[in-house]
Every structure is written in structure tokens, then in C-alpha cells.
Enzyme design. Structure first.
Site, PDB file in Angstrom:
ATOM      1  N   GLY A 101       0.959   5.706  -1.535  1.00  0.00           N
ATOM      2  CA  GLY A 101       0.165   6.917  -1.639  1.00  0.00           C
ATOM      3  C   GLY A 101      -0.905   6.838  -2.712  1.00  0.00           C
ATOM      4  O   GLY A 101      -1.925   7.511  -2.626  1.00  0.00           O
ATOM      5  N   ASP A 111      12.640  10.346  -8.193  1.00  0.00           N
ATOM      6  CA  ASP A 111      12.242   9.773  -6.907  1.00  0.00           C
ATOM      7  C   ASP A 111      13.017   8.489  -6.640  1.00  0.00           C
ATOM      8  O   ASP A 111      12.437   7.455  -6.283  1.00  0.00           O
ATOM      9  CB  ASP A 111      10.734   9.509  -6.894  1.00  0.00           C
ATOM     10  CG  ASP A 111      10.173   9.425  -5.471  1.00  0.00           C
ATOM     11  OD1 ASP A 111      10.840   9.910  -4.532  1.00  0.00           O
ATOM     12  OD2 ASP A 111       9.061   8.890  -5.299  1.00  0.00           O
ATOM     13  N   VAL A 171      -1.908  -2.330  -3.500  1.00  0.00           N
ATOM     14  CA  VAL A 171      -1.380  -3.193  -4.560  1.00  0.00           C
ATOM     15  C   VAL A 171      -1.810  -4.615  -4.252  1.00  0.00           C
ATOM     16  O   VAL A 171      -1.627  -5.100  -3.134  1.00  0.00           O
ATOM     17  CB  VAL A 171       0.154  -3.106  -4.651  1.00  0.00           C
ATOM     18  CG1 VAL A 171       0.669  -3.966  -5.791  1.00  0.00           C
ATOM     19  CG2 VAL A 171       0.587  -1.659  -4.840  1.00  0.00           C
ATOM     20  N   LYS A 176      -2.114  -2.348  -9.141  1.00  0.00           N
ATOM     21  CA  LYS A 176      -2.179  -1.161  -8.283  1.00  0.00           C
ATOM     22  C   LYS A 176      -3.494  -0.439  -8.557  1.00  0.00           C
ATOM     23  O   LYS A 176      -3.792  -0.070  -9.690  1.00  0.00           O
ATOM     24  CB  LYS A 176      -1.001  -0.244  -8.568  1.00  0.00           C
ATOM     25  CG  LYS A 176      -0.899   0.945  -7.602  1.00  0.00           C
ATOM     26  CD  LYS A 176       0.091   1.990  -8.084  1.00  0.00           C
ATOM     27  CE  LYS A 176       1.504   1.517  -7.999  1.00  0.00           C
ATOM     28  NZ  LYS A 176       2.477   2.608  -8.294  1.00  0.00           N
ATOM     29  N   GLY A 204      -2.517   3.984  -3.651  1.00  0.00           N
ATOM     30  CA  GLY A 204      -3.538   3.042  -3.213  1.00  0.00           C
ATOM     31  C   GLY A 204      -2.922   1.683  -2.925  1.00  0.00           C
ATOM     32  O   GLY A 204      -1.707   1.543  -2.827  1.00  0.00           O
ATOM     33  N   GLU A 227       0.849  -1.191   0.000  1.00  0.00           N
ATOM     34  CA  GLU A 227       0.000   0.000   0.000  1.00  0.00           C
ATOM     35  C   GLU A 227       0.881   1.236   0.000  1.00  0.00           C
ATOM     36  O   GLU A 227       1.819   1.338   0.792  1.00  0.00           O
ATOM     37  CB  GLU A 227      -0.924   0.003   1.215  1.00  0.00           C
ATOM     38  CG  GLU A 227      -1.915   1.143   1.203  1.00  0.00           C
ATOM     39  CD  GLU A 227      -3.018   0.983   2.243  1.00  0.00           C
ATOM     40  OE1 GLU A 227      -3.953   1.811   2.238  1.00  0.00           O
ATOM     41  OE2 GLU A 227      -2.951   0.032   3.034  1.00  0.00           O
TER      42      GLU A 227
END
Length: 459
Positions: A123, A251, A127, A151, A125, A121
Site C-alpha cells: 500500500g 498489524d 520495494v 521502499k 509503494g 509492492e
């Protein structure tokens, strides 16, 4: 996507997605369908307050009941290749070649998104682990066919159309053995889903820090495995930087490095990725987004995003790999909360380096290789981005370290005046569960592309 907050509406161009008709194998590829970007107010439409009035999303995705999973896999790149550890070069597809799933298909593949299929889980939602027929890519019973990671957008999430579109736009076209493979998507009404290859060994983060914040003391990751994972992740990032548009990942962190059954590293989660500077420019200017502790200082200060801003993030992860400590942890003693700030003096001093290295390695590493890795880490963490190496150079240095003789091991005994005692990293309240340890052969670890640790994010 992971746990990022906010979005950058309007930054991602529309992308054509090739769909597959439910026709016999000899049938031609279906016509392309345009997946339109949401308008600037799409975030409001996805918010709890706006959903009731929003109705449908700007466009409903076309659906398909079948497709050739095997041919799709073949068209999207090869395996992690040869006995020498090198991987084949990647490529960029002219158009995304993705399977368009119906919501009903993915609901069936995950047994109605049953709770016991949840493998992570973030940001965006939850998986879910699902199963599809390898050839037709249609739902199959649990344990039969090919495992996939699904996801699903949480409608209360701060993320939405923008991150979903970015993932399709980049992972749908970029093909490389060290990038997670996006198999398809679903866009029906307010439902946004992405379907990925299942990564059986979970994330590097879980193997370094484990469930509850500490890796298994019985079987920590070996030096050779840490190095191999570093090389794989570096190759993936080098491919992005050398692509036609110099994609900036933005990221890079341990939770976004996923591991397949054989511990081959693959980059996941392209929700914040951007095309690099063009027209002779040195950088792109954008809203500051990412994860505290990993974002480059020049980006945090100015919003100027350089290709080598990614190199800084790689340096942070390499430091985590060397030390076994998280980039940020307020549970550590004062002065050690920020790993980079605390560790830099030790990286620069060969006599102090042993105090920095993860004690779970028990000295089982070549001292010269660790020294070379420390030097590389320090270069990646240079304050001035122009002083950082390129990712191609990073790959070359890591491969050189891997080729070094493994006979000499460094002693990790602490000397007088050593660093403060190193506390165990704090617990992970939203982790993906205990990762299987190297060599266990277990497939119970997570497989999806979202981040598990709730790292503080840059707004």
C-alpha cells in the site's frame, strides 16, 4: 504500512534522527536533525489533487554521503544468537540512529529504480532491491557489497508521511533480533523512502501460501520450521509488549513476518504501531485500522486497543501456520470463509484436531505438540482480551512445545464426520513472486517490509 488505508494524523510525536557527516571514521557523530511531523492536512498534500499545490514537504531531510555501515549495525543489536535457539534481549535507543540517504544515492543503488529490481509492492509503494557498500553505506554495483530493501512511496498511495514517520520512530529506536532492521531513510521534496536490511527468504505468507495462493507441494514447510518461525515472531512481539511504553504492533499477520537467509523470523512494517496505555489506563482509544481477519474483536467493536489485542492477531497467524489456510478466503465453502470461526470447534476437540492440521505436513509432527499448540491458539483467540495469555507466556509455551520429543507423529487420515474438503487458497494477484523453499539457499525471494497480499483492510 503494507496495504493499510487512511492514517491517524497527529498521533506520532516528532523524532530526532542522528545523521552522519561525510567525515573520516574518527569524526564524531553529526548534530541531530529534527524530522518534523506533517501538519493535520498532510494527507491532502500527499494526495494526487494536492501534490501540485503542496510543493515541498514540511521539511527536507538533511543528507549524508557516507557513514559507517558496520558500526551502525553493531550499535543496533546482535544476531539471532545461540545454539539453544534463544535470542539476546532487545533494547531501546534514546534516539534513532539512522543513515540519511540522498535520493540520488538510492536511485543509484537500485539502478534508477529499474523494474527488474522490484521485489514487492504494498500500500505504501514498491520495494526495490539495492546494493550499498557495507562500510560507507554508499551505492555499489549490483551484486557487490550489501543487499538492502528500498521502499519508495507511490505518490498515488493513500499512505504517506504518517506511516513513514511511525516506521522511523519505532524501528529507528527498537533493537531486537526478531525485528527487521531499519538502516536509514530519505526525505527530499515529495520523495519518501525507507531502507531496510534485505530479508532473503521473503515473508511467512509466501511460504505458507506461495505464489498464486498455494505453497509448493514438493517442499512444504516442515512442522519444526513452522514452530521455529512462530517462536521468533512471538519473541519479537513479546519484546514490544515488555518495552517501556508497551508498544502495540496492531498489524500482526503472516505477510509482516519476514525471514532471513536462515529462516529467522523478524517483524516488519511498523506503520500502524502505537505506544501502549500509560498512567494506569488499560487501553488506548484510536481509529480502527488494521487487517480484517486479524484485528481483535474488542478493537473492531469499540476502538479500544489493548496490548493483548496483538495476542489475538498472533493467534490468527498461529492458526494459519497449523492449518495452511488464510485467515479470510471467500473462495472456501460457505461457513469456512472466516478461518477463526470455522476452526475454533476443531481446536477445542482433540478428536477432531487432525482434520484441521495442514495435510501437506503428512502427519509429520508430534501429536502432543500439535495439541498443545492448538490449546495455545484457542487461548490467544479468546473473545475477552483478559483471558488471553501474555506474549511472554506464549513464548514459554512454544519453547516447551519445541523441546518435546519428536518421535510420535499424528495420523492425519480423515475420519467419518470430518470437516468439509479443504480448498486450495485463492491466487495472490499482488504477491512478491515465488518464495524460495526452505533449504534452497536461494536469495530470490522478497526482502522488504511491505505486505503483498491485498487483504481487506479496516478503515
Amino acid at each position: 504500512m503494507g496495504n493499510c488505508f487512511g492514517s491517524e494524523d497527529g498521533e506520532v510525536e516528532p523524532v530526532k534522527v542522528m545523521t552522519r557527516r561525510p567525515l573520516p571514521p574518527q569524526a564524531a557523530m553529526a548534530r541531530p536533525v529534527m524530522v518534523a511531523m506533517a501538519p493535520p492536512n498532510a494527507r491532502a498534500a500527499m494526495s494526487p489533487a494536492g501534490r501540485a499545490a503542496a510543493g515541498k514537504l514540511p521539511i527536507q531531510a538533511s543528507t549524508s554521503s557516507s557513514g559507517s555501515g558496520r558500526s551502525a549495525a553493531a550499535s543496533r543489536g546482535g544476531t539471532n544468537a545461540g545454539s539453544d535457539g534463544r535470542v539476546e534481549e532487545g533494547r531501546i535507543l534514546e534516539k534513532p540512529n539512522l543513515r540519511v540517504f540522498t535520493f540520488a544515492e538510492l536511485r543509484a543503488a537500485t539502478r534508477n529504480f529499474k523494474a527488474d529490481t522490484v521485489v514487492g509492492e504494498g500500500g505504501f509503494g514498491r520495494v526495490y532491491k539495492g546494493w550499498v557498500d557495507e562500510r560507507a553505506m554508499t551505492p555499489s554495483r549490483s551484486g557487490a557489497g550489501m543487499a538492502v530493501a528500498v521502499k519508495k512511496l507511490d505518490h498515488k498511495s493513500l499512505q504517506g508521511v504518517q506511516e513513514w514517520q511511525s516506521e522511523v520512530n519505532f524501528l529507528g529506536r527498537l533493537v531486537h533480533p526478531n525485528l527487521v532492521r531499519l538502516l536509514g531513510y530519505c526525505w527530499e521534496e515529495k520523495e519518501l523512502l525507507l531502507v531496510y536490511e534485505y530479508m532473503a527468504q521473503g515473508s511467512l505468507e509466501n511460504h505458507l501460501f506461495g505464489k498464486g495462493g498455494s505453497a509448493s507441494p514438493q517442499q512444504p514447510m516442515s512442522w519444526s520450521l513452522r514452530l521455529r518461525i512462530s517462536i521468533g515472531a512471538a519473541r519479537g512481539l513479546a519484546f514490544l509488549h515488555s518495552s517501556e511504553k508497551h508498544v502495540i504492533y496492531r498489524d500482526f499477520k503472516a505477510s509482516n513476518i519476514l525471514l532471513d537467509t536462515y529462516f529467522h523470523a523478524k517483524l516488519s512494517d511498523f506503520g500502524l504501531a502505537k505506544d501502549g496505555p500509560a498512567g494506569g489506563r488499560s487501553h488506548v482509544t484510536t481509529r480502527v485500522m488494521g487487517t480484517y481477519g486479524y484485528a481483535a474483536p474488542e478493537y473492531m467493536a469499540t476502538g479500544h486497543l489493548y496490548v493483548k489485542s496483538d495476542v489475538y492477531g498472533f493467534g490468527v497467524v498461529l492458526l494459519e501456520i497449523l492449518t495452511g489456510l488464510r485467515a479470510l478466503d471467500t473462495g472456501r465453502p460457505s461457513g469456512q470463509h472466516n478461518l477463526v470461526d470455522w476452526a475454533k470447534p476443531y481446536l477445542a476437540d482433540r478428536r477432531k484436531l487432525a482434520r484441521l492440521i495442514d495435510p501437506r505436513l503428512e502427519g509429520q509432527y508430534p501429536s502432543r505438540g500439535v495439541q498443545r499448540a492448538a490449546q495455545l491458539t484457542l487461548r490467544c483467540l479468546a473473545t475477552d482480551h483478559t483471558n488471553r495469555p501474555s506474549m511472554r507466556e506464549v513464548v514459554a509455551v512454544l519453547e516447551e512445545i519445541e523441546s518435546m520429543p519428536r518421535g510420535s507423529a499424528a495420523a492425519t487420515g480423515r475420519t467419518e464426520g470430518s470437516a468439509s474438503p479443504r480448498p486450495a487458497p485463492r491466487g495472490n494477484a499482488h504477491g512478491y513472486g515465488q518464495s524460495p523453499q526452505p533449504g534452497s539457499g536461494s536469495g530470490s525471494g522478497w526482502a522488504g517490509p511491505a505486505s503483498g497480499y491485498p487483504s481487506p483492510r479496516v478503515r
